[in-house]
Structure formats: C-alpha cells, structure tokens
Scaffold this motif. Structure first.
Motif, PDB file in Angstrom:
ATOM      1  N   GLU A   1       0.840  -1.204   0.000  1.00 26.37           N
ATOM      2  CA  GLU A   1       0.000   0.000   0.000  1.00 26.37           C
ATOM      3  C   GLU A   1       0.874   1.253   0.000  1.00 26.37           C
ATOM      4  OE1 GLU A   1      -3.362   2.177  -0.266  1.00 26.37           O
ATOM      5  OE2 GLU A   1      -3.352  -0.025  -0.161  1.00 26.37           O
ATOM      6  N   HIS A   2       1.914   1.251   0.823  1.00 25.95           N
ATOM      7  CA  HIS A   2       2.793   2.428   0.925  1.00 25.95           C
ATOM      8  C   HIS A   2       3.472   2.739  -0.407  1.00 25.95           C
ATOM      9  CE1 HIS A   2       5.550   5.349   2.651  1.00 25.95           C
ATOM     10  NE2 HIS A   2       6.548   4.695   2.053  1.00 25.95           N
ATOM     11  N   PHE A   3       3.955   1.702  -1.072  1.00 26.67           N
ATOM     12  CA  PHE A   3       4.659   1.905  -2.343  1.00 26.67           C
ATOM     13  C   PHE A   3       3.727   1.826  -3.551  1.00 26.67           C
ATOM     14  CE2 PHE A   3       8.118   0.787   0.523  1.00 26.67           C
ATOM     15  CZ  PHE A   3       9.096   1.704   0.147  1.00 26.67           C
ATOM     16  N   GLN A   4       2.438   1.695  -3.279  1.00 29.91           N
ATOM     17  CA  GLN A   4       1.428   1.613  -4.347  1.00 29.91           C
ATOM     18  C   GLN A   4       1.774   0.518  -5.352  1.00 29.91           C
ATOM     19  OE1 GLN A   4      -1.739   3.883  -4.797  1.00 29.91           O
ATOM     20  NE2 GLN A   4      -1.206   3.133  -2.760  1.00 29.91           N
ATOM     21  N   PHE A   5       2.244  -0.605  -4.814  1.00 27.55           N
ATOM     22  CA  PHE A   5       2.518  -1.775  -5.648  1.00 27.55           C
ATOM     23  C   PHE A   5       1.275  -2.658  -5.621  1.00 27.55           C
ATOM     24  CE2 PHE A   5       4.297  -6.134  -6.206  1.00 27.55           C
ATOM     25  CZ  PHE A   5       4.769  -5.966  -7.493  1.00 27.55           C
ATOM     26  N   LYS A   6       0.293  -2.245  -6.409  1.00 25.83           N
ATOM     27  CA  LYS A   6      -0.973  -2.981  -6.459  1.00 25.83           C
ATOM     28  C   LYS A   6      -1.654  -2.705  -7.807  1.00 25.83           C
ATOM     29  CE  LYS A   6      -3.438   0.693  -3.932  1.00 25.83           C
ATOM     30  NZ  LYS A   6      -4.330   0.971  -2.788  1.00 25.83           N
ATOM     31  N   ASP A   7      -2.555  -3.587  -8.145  1.00 30.24           N
ATOM     32  CA  ASP A   7      -3.195  -3.556  -9.461  1.00 30.24           C
ATOM     33  C   ASP A   7      -3.896  -2.228  -9.730  1.00 30.24           C
ATOM     34  OD1 ASP A   7      -4.238  -4.337 -11.922  1.00 30.24           O
ATOM     35  OD2 ASP A   7      -5.913  -5.420 -11.039  1.00 30.24           O
ATOM     36  N   SER A   8      -4.693  -1.775  -8.782  1.00 34.65           N
ATOM     37  CA  SER A   8      -5.475  -0.555  -9.008  1.00 34.65           C
ATOM     38  C   SER A   8      -4.574   0.653  -9.252  1.00 34.65           C
ATOM     39  CB  SER A   8      -6.404  -0.287  -7.813  1.00 34.65           C
ATOM     40  OG  SER A   8      -5.656  -0.143  -6.614  1.00 34.65           O
ATOM     41  N   ALA A   9      -3.426   0.703  -8.571  1.00 34.02           N
ATOM     42  CA  ALA A   9      -2.502   1.824  -8.748  1.00 34.02           C
ATOM     43  C   ALA A   9      -1.844   1.796 -10.126  1.00 34.02           C
ATOM     44  CB  ALA A   9      -1.434   1.804  -7.657  1.00 34.02           C
ATOM     45  N   ILE A  10      -1.505   0.604 -10.605  1.00 31.13           N
ATOM     46  CA  ILE A  10      -0.899   0.502 -11.934  1.00 31.13           C
ATOM     47  C   ILE A  10      -1.956   0.769 -13.010  1.00 31.13           C
ATOM     48  CG2 ILE A  10       0.340  -1.024 -13.523  1.00 31.13           C
ATOM     49  CD1 ILE A  10       1.971   0.014 -11.139  1.00 31.13           C
ATOM     50  N   GLN A  11      -3.187   0.386 -12.760  1.00 31.73           N
ATOM     51  CA  GLN A  11      -4.264   0.748 -13.690  1.00 31.73           C
ATOM     52  C   GLN A  11      -4.386   2.274 -13.803  1.00 31.73           C
ATOM     53  OE1 GLN A  11      -8.124  -1.094 -13.377  1.00 31.73           O
ATOM     54  NE2 GLN A  11      -7.276  -3.053 -12.758  1.00 31.73           N
ATOM     55  N   SER A  12      -4.349   2.944 -12.669  1.00 33.52           N
ATOM     56  CA  SER A  12      -4.423   4.412 -12.681  1.00 33.52           C
ATOM     57  C   SER A  12      -3.244   5.017 -13.415  1.00 33.52           C
ATOM     58  CB  SER A  12      -4.469   4.944 -11.238  1.00 33.52           C
ATOM     59  OG  SER A  12      -5.643   4.507 -10.581  1.00 33.52           O
ATOM     60  N   TYR A  13      -2.063   4.440 -13.203  1.00 34.17           N
ATOM     61  CA  TYR A  13      -0.872   4.904 -13.926  1.00 34.17           C
ATOM     62  C   TYR A  13      -1.056   4.698 -15.428  1.00 34.17           C
ATOM     63  CZ  TYR A  13       3.888   5.076 -15.698  1.00 34.17           C
ATOM     64  OH  TYR A  13       5.011   5.375 -16.439  1.00 34.17           O
ATOM     65  N   GLY A  14      -1.612   3.549 -15.820  1.00 34.67           N
ATOM     66  CA  GLY A  14      -1.847   3.279 -17.229  1.00 34.67           C
ATOM     67  C   GLY A  14      -2.795   4.279 -17.864  1.00 34.67           C
ATOM     68  N   ILE A  15      -3.838   4.645 -17.148  1.00 33.12           N
ATOM     69  CA  ILE A  15      -4.799   5.618 -17.676  1.00 33.12           C
ATOM     70  C   ILE A  15      -4.149   6.986 -17.821  1.00 33.12           C
ATOM     71  CG2 ILE A  15      -6.927   6.871 -17.142  1.00 33.12           C
ATOM     72  CD1 ILE A  15      -7.956   4.260 -15.873  1.00 33.12           C
ATOM     73  N   ARG A  16      -3.357   7.390 -16.829  1.00 26.39           N
ATOM     74  CA  ARG A  16      -2.651   8.675 -16.942  1.00 26.39           C
ATOM     75  C   ARG A  16      -1.698   8.667 -18.127  1.00 26.39           C
ATOM     76  NH1 ARG A  16      -2.083   7.842 -11.408  1.00 26.39           N
ATOM     77  NH2 ARG A  16       0.180   7.474 -11.602  1.00 26.39           N
ATOM     78  N   THR A  17      -1.007   7.562 -18.323  1.00 22.72           N
ATOM     79  CA  THR A  17      -0.078   7.451 -19.445  1.00 22.72           C
ATOM     80  C   THR A  17      -0.824   7.542 -20.771  1.00 22.72           C
ATOM     81  OG1 THR A  17       1.421   6.072 -18.126  1.00 22.72           O
ATOM     82  CG2 THR A  17       1.679   5.980 -20.520  1.00 22.72           C
ATOM     83  N   LYS A  18      -1.915   6.814 -20.877  1.00 24.07           N
ATOM     84  CA  LYS A  18      -2.737   6.852 -22.097  1.00 24.07           C
ATOM     85  C   LYS A  18      -3.194   8.267 -22.408  1.00 24.07           C
ATOM     86  CE  LYS A  18      -7.193   5.935 -21.781  1.00 24.07           C
ATOM     87  NZ  LYS A  18      -7.915   7.088 -22.396  1.00 24.07           N
ATOM     88  N   ASN A  19      -3.671   8.955 -21.387  1.00 23.30           N
ATOM     89  CA  ASN A  19      -4.233  10.294 -21.597  1.00 23.30           C
ATOM     90  C   ASN A  19      -3.178  11.350 -21.915  1.00 23.30           C
ATOM     91  OD1 ASN A  19      -6.785   9.274 -21.104  1.00 23.30           O
ATOM     92  ND2 ASN A  19      -6.803   9.881 -18.944  1.00 23.30           N
ATOM     93  N   ALA A  20      -1.920  11.040 -21.621  1.00 21.92           N
ATOM     94  CA  ALA A  20      -0.856  12.031 -21.795  1.00 21.92           C
ATOM     95  C   ALA A  20      -0.183  11.962 -23.161  1.00 21.92           C
ATOM     96  CB  ALA A  20       0.193  11.865 -20.699  1.00 21.92           C
TER      97      ALA A  20
END
Length: 201
Positions: free
Chosen positions: A78-97
């Motif tokens: 949780e602290h390092f955001q090493f989880k599926d939902s966090a990487i999904q959010s990263y993927g969406i930000r990357t896509k949108n950028a």
C-alpha cells in the motif's frame, strides 16, 4: 492480485472479416497497447524495486510467517502503491498524456495495465521469472472487462472505437450457436500472422 471470476465459462472464437482499413486501425491499437504494457511494466518493476530496498521490507522478511508478517507486506504494498489498481491508474494517466489515447479506451487500458502488474506480482513472490518488455509485434491480444463497453460483440459484429467489423459465423456450427446464445462475459481481440498477413479473431 484481483480476485478472478470463477463462474463456469468457455471460449467461442470467431474470425473477423476485416477490411484493409480495419487491419491498419487494429494494428495501430496493438502497437499502442504494447507501448502501454511496457510503460506499466517498467513502473511496476520500479515500485517493486523501491519496496525491496526499504528497511521495512527487510524487516518484514525476517518476521516469522503469520498474520503479522502478512499485514506488514500488505502495508508495504500500500505504501509503495505496488498494487493492481494503482498501476491501472498509472496506465490511464499514461494513455491520456500521449498518442496512446487515440487508439485505446479506458477498459482495454486497465486490462493491459493489469497484465503488466500481474506479471510483476508473480515475479515478486517467486512464482514467475522476471517479466520481459515486449518488442514490436510481440503483443497480439487485447480484451475488455465486460461485453457492455470497449471491445464488444453485438448481433454478428465486433464493435470497438467506431469500428463495426462483421464476424464470420457458420450458421450450421452448433457449438458457435450455443455460445452466442449464452451471456457474454467479455471479448478478447486476437491477432495472428497467417501466410504473411494479419488476421483477427
């Protein structure tokens, strides 16, 4: 990792009757997904590396197996955001950028991100080797979360981002007929190279 749906299911595969224009669009989508996968994989590996370098992680490794050790690793993820939902959010930000957003929708993006995270998560717990980045042409499937949005099947057609591609359906094939009369969980788009040409299913 996310809990998987375990209700009974089976696969029905349909060849798509693609035009040259459809093939160009779908190939661009596959390439965009490959780049997105690599970006999400790099981010997942970076977060895993940072987590493993921390003092808290080394302390958790020394703890005896049990609820406290499990809770310690959960807190670290949780602290390092090493989880599926966090990487999904990263993927969406990357896509949108960048231009990737011109070729992929949110649901497909989330599934690509999950694929990258799960490969890293298996590596993290020792059930898989270190995941590799995909070279051009090495990603050949995409999928949505449901048949309600993203890649979907409707009345003999594959629909996705403005495309409406007819499926080749043998009306005498009882297996296919049975499958299409059942509820559809989600659709996966698969690319195969056959005699030098890309075919989609």
């Amino acid at each position: 990792m996310a809990k998987r749906d375990t209700t009974p299911s089976f696969v029905v595969e349909l060849r798509l009757q693609t035009s040259p224009s459809d093939v160009r669009v779908l190939n661009k989508a596959m390439e965009a997904a490959r780049m997105l996968y690599n970006a999400c994989l790099q981010e997942s590996l970076k977060r895993l590396s940072l987590m493993r370098q921390s003092k808290a992680y080394r302390s958790a490794l020394r703890m005896p197996k049990g609820p406290e050790r499990t809770a310690a690793f959960k807190a670290l993820r949780e602290h390092f955001q090493f989880k599926d939902s966090a990487i999904q959010s990263y993927g969406i930000r990357t896509k949108n950028a960048c231009h990737i957003g011109d070729h992929l929708d949110t649901h497909v993006t989330q599934k690509v991100a999950t694929r990258a995270f799960e490969a890293t998560a298996r590596y993290a717990v020792g059930t898989g080797g270190r995941p590799r980045f995909k070279r051009s042409g090495w990603l050949n499937s995409l999928e949505s979360k449901t048949n309600a949005s993203g890649i979907r099947y409707r009345d003999g057609f594959m629909l996705w981002r403005g495309l409406q591609v007819p499926c080749i359906i043998d009306p005498k094939d009882e297996v296919v007929a049975h499958g299409l009369n059942r509820p559809i969980k989600y659709c996966r788009l698969v690319r195969r190279l056959i005699r030098g040409e890309h075919k989609f299913y």
